[in-house]
Design a protein around this motif. Sequence first.
Motif, PDB file in Angstrom:
ATOM      1  N   VAL A 121       0.844  -1.198   0.000  1.00  0.00           N
ATOM      2  CA  VAL A 121       0.000   0.000   0.000  1.00  0.00           C
ATOM      3  C   VAL A 121       0.879   1.247   0.000  1.00  0.00           C
ATOM      4  O   VAL A 121       0.613   2.215  -0.732  1.00  0.00           O
ATOM      5  N   ALA A 122       1.937   1.231   0.782  1.00  0.00           N
ATOM      6  CA  ALA A 122       2.853   2.373   0.827  1.00  0.00           C
ATOM      7  C   ALA A 122       3.498   2.606  -0.538  1.00  0.00           C
ATOM      8  O   ALA A 122       3.623   3.755  -0.983  1.00  0.00           O
ATOM      9  N   VAL A 123       3.887   1.535  -1.214  1.00  0.00           N
ATOM     10  CA  VAL A 123       4.485   1.673  -2.549  1.00  0.00           C
ATOM     11  C   VAL A 123       3.464   2.248  -3.523  1.00  0.00           C
ATOM     12  O   VAL A 123       3.749   3.189  -4.265  1.00  0.00           O
ATOM     13  N   VAL A 124       2.265   1.694  -3.522  1.00  0.00           N
ATOM     14  CA  VAL A 124       1.210   2.153  -4.431  1.00  0.00           C
ATOM     15  C   VAL A 124       0.881   3.626  -4.180  1.00  0.00           C
ATOM     16  O   VAL A 124       0.652   4.394  -5.124  1.00  0.00           O
ATOM     17  N   MET A 125       0.891   4.034  -2.918  1.00  0.00           N
ATOM     18  CA  MET A 125       0.557   5.422  -2.570  1.00  0.00           C
ATOM     19  C   MET A 125       1.746   6.368  -2.736  1.00  0.00           C
ATOM     20  O   MET A 125       1.617   7.572  -2.533  1.00  0.00           O
ATOM     21  N   GLY A 126       2.903   5.835  -3.073  1.00  0.00           N
ATOM     22  CA  GLY A 126       4.082   6.671  -3.295  1.00  0.00           C
ATOM     23  C   GLY A 126       4.755   7.152  -2.034  1.00  0.00           C
ATOM     24  O   GLY A 126       5.490   8.139  -2.054  1.00  0.00           O
ATOM     25  N   VAL A 127       4.543   6.455  -0.927  1.00  0.00           N
ATOM     26  CA  VAL A 127       5.208   6.813   0.324  1.00  0.00           C
ATOM     27  C   VAL A 127       6.717   6.680   0.125  1.00  0.00           C
ATOM     28  O   VAL A 127       7.195   5.689  -0.432  1.00  0.00           O
ATOM     29  N   GLU A 128       7.439   7.662   0.596  1.00  0.00           N
ATOM     30  CA  GLU A 128       8.871   7.761   0.318  1.00  0.00           C
ATOM     31  C   GLU A 128       9.654   6.479   0.628  1.00  0.00           C
ATOM     32  O   GLU A 128      10.480   6.049  -0.159  1.00  0.00           O
ATOM     33  N   GLN A 129       9.438   5.884   1.743  1.00  0.00           N
ATOM     34  CA  GLN A 129      10.194   4.691   2.132  1.00  0.00           C
ATOM     35  C   GLN A 129       9.430   3.380   1.886  1.00  0.00           C
ATOM     36  O   GLN A 129       9.832   2.331   2.384  1.00  0.00           O
ATOM     37  N   GLY A 130       8.362   3.438   1.124  1.00  0.00           N
ATOM     38  CA  GLY A 130       7.555   2.243   0.867  1.00  0.00           C
ATOM     39  C   GLY A 130       8.337   1.111   0.221  1.00  0.00           C
ATOM     40  O   GLY A 130       8.257  -0.040   0.647  1.00  0.00           O
ATOM     41  N   GLU A 131       9.100   1.444  -0.807  1.00  0.00           N
ATOM     42  CA  GLU A 131       9.886   0.410  -1.491  1.00  0.00           C
ATOM     43  C   GLU A 131      10.943  -0.180  -0.567  1.00  0.00           C
ATOM     44  O   GLU A 131      11.155  -1.399  -0.553  1.00  0.00           O
ATOM     45  N   ALA A 132      11.583   0.662   0.211  1.00  0.00           N
ATOM     46  CA  ALA A 132      12.607   0.185   1.156  1.00  0.00           C
ATOM     47  C   ALA A 132      11.971  -0.747   2.188  1.00  0.00           C
ATOM     48  O   ALA A 132      12.548  -1.786   2.530  1.00  0.00           O
ATOM     49  N   MET A 133      10.787  -0.368   2.666  1.00  0.00           N
ATOM     50  CA  MET A 133      10.090  -1.205   3.645  1.00  0.00           C
ATOM     51  C   MET A 133       9.727  -2.562   3.031  1.00  0.00           C
ATOM     52  O   MET A 133       9.924  -3.605   3.655  1.00  0.00           O
ATOM     53  N   PHE A 134       9.239  -2.529   1.799  1.00  0.00           N
ATOM     54  CA  PHE A 134       8.868  -3.776   1.136  1.00  0.00           C
ATOM     55  C   PHE A 134      10.091  -4.680   0.952  1.00  0.00           C
ATOM     56  O   PHE A 134      10.040  -5.873   1.234  1.00  0.00           O
ATOM     57  N   LYS A 135      11.179  -4.108   0.478  1.00  0.00           N
ATOM     58  CA  LYS A 135      12.381  -4.906   0.248  1.00  0.00           C
ATOM     59  C   LYS A 135      12.941  -5.472   1.552  1.00  0.00           C
ATOM     60  O   LYS A 135      13.337  -6.637   1.613  1.00  0.00           O
ATOM     61  N   LEU A 136      12.965  -4.649   2.594  1.00  0.00           N
ATOM     62  CA  LEU A 136      13.491  -5.113   3.876  1.00  0.00           C
ATOM     63  C   LEU A 136      12.648  -6.250   4.438  1.00  0.00           C
ATOM     64  O   LEU A 136      13.186  -7.284   4.841  1.00  0.00           O
ATOM     65  N   TYR A 137      11.340  -6.076   4.453  1.00  0.00           N
ATOM     66  CA  TYR A 137      10.483  -7.138   4.998  1.00  0.00           C
ATOM     67  C   TYR A 137      10.582  -8.402   4.152  1.00  0.00           C
ATOM     68  O   TYR A 137      10.629  -9.507   4.689  1.00  0.00           O
ATOM     69  N   SER A 138      10.660  -8.244   2.843  1.00  0.00           N
ATOM     70  CA  SER A 138      10.778  -9.413   1.961  1.00  0.00           C
ATOM     71  C   SER A 138      12.044 -10.202   2.248  1.00  0.00           C
ATOM     72  O   SER A 138      12.007 -11.434   2.359  1.00  0.00           O
ATOM     73  N   VAL A 139      13.166  -9.505   2.370  1.00  0.00           N
ATOM     74  CA  VAL A 139      14.422 -10.217   2.613  1.00  0.00           C
ATOM     75  C   VAL A 139      14.427 -10.849   4.000  1.00  0.00           C
ATOM     76  O   VAL A 139      14.953 -11.958   4.191  1.00  0.00           O
ATOM     77  N   LEU A 140      13.820 -10.183   4.969  1.00  0.00           N
ATOM     78  CA  LEU A 140      13.760 -10.765   6.312  1.00  0.00           C
ATOM     79  C   LEU A 140      12.920 -12.043   6.330  1.00  0.00           C
ATOM     80  O   LEU A 140      13.322 -13.057   6.927  1.00  0.00           O
ATOM     81  N   ILE A 141      11.770 -12.018   5.680  1.00  0.00           N
ATOM     82  CA  ILE A 141      10.914 -13.209   5.661  1.00  0.00           C
ATOM     83  C   ILE A 141      11.553 -14.316   4.834  1.00  0.00           C
ATOM     84  O   ILE A 141      11.501 -15.493   5.205  1.00  0.00           O
ATOM     85  N   LEU A 142      12.189 -13.959   3.743  1.00  0.00           N
ATOM     86  CA  LEU A 142      12.883 -14.975   2.941  1.00  0.00           C
ATOM     87  C   LEU A 142      13.998 -15.623   3.762  1.00  0.00           C
ATOM     88  O   LEU A 142      14.161 -16.848   3.737  1.00  0.00           O
ATOM     89  N   ALA A 143      14.730 -14.828   4.530  1.00  0.00           N
ATOM     90  CA  ALA A 143      15.779 -15.375   5.401  1.00  0.00           C
ATOM     91  C   ALA A 143      15.170 -16.256   6.487  1.00  0.00           C
ATOM     92  O   ALA A 143      15.685 -17.341   6.786  1.00  0.00           O
ATOM     93  N   PHE A 144      14.066 -15.803   7.071  1.00  0.00           N
ATOM     94  CA  PHE A 144      13.379 -16.577   8.107  1.00  0.00           C
ATOM     95  C   PHE A 144      12.912 -17.934   7.558  1.00  0.00           C
ATOM     96  O   PHE A 144      13.127 -18.973   8.186  1.00  0.00           O
ATOM     97  N   MET A 145      12.302 -17.907   6.390  1.00  0.00           N
ATOM     98  CA  MET A 145      11.804 -19.153   5.795  1.00  0.00           C
ATOM     99  C   MET A 145      12.964 -20.074   5.391  1.00  0.00           C
ATOM    100  O   MET A 145      12.875 -21.289   5.551  1.00  0.00           O
ATOM    101  N   SER A 146      14.029 -19.495   4.876  1.00  0.00           N
ATOM    102  CA  SER A 146      15.213 -20.294   4.538  1.00  0.00           C
ATOM    103  C   SER A 146      15.788 -20.951   5.787  1.00  0.00           C
ATOM    104  O   SER A 146      16.183 -22.115   5.768  1.00  0.00           O
TER     105      SER A 146
END
Length: 138
Positions: A22-47
Amino acid sequence: MAMSISEKLGYAGLLPFIAAAVAVVMGVEQGEAMFKLYSVLILAFMSGGCWGVEQANPDQIDDIPLELSIGTFLWGILAYFLPTNVAVLMFMVGFWLLLWTETNPIFKRAYAESYKRLRNVLTGAVTLVCVVVFIAVH
């Protein structure tokens, strides 16, 4: 039927993905960074979860799932440092690769059927969120 704690936590884990999208779609400044960080954290957790199952069953392990879980973690780290439009595709591949890794017999014995269903639903939902983010950054 009541949800297990794994199901509750699994579904709750979707909330940051959705919030970041939602943050990315709305153009929130750090939305992409938040998405990438959470994605890598969950991918690491699942790995790490895959690594744990493999280490708990050393007599039943073969090289492919072990290498895939480590490789997927490294893949996610690499994706984190790339532009979002590339990273989101790499994260999607990583989540599906882990789901595919979990089709190995070692996981079939370790995971309950309800968890396997949960993983399918969550991976599908994360894929949809990734598609939304991919479209939003183009």
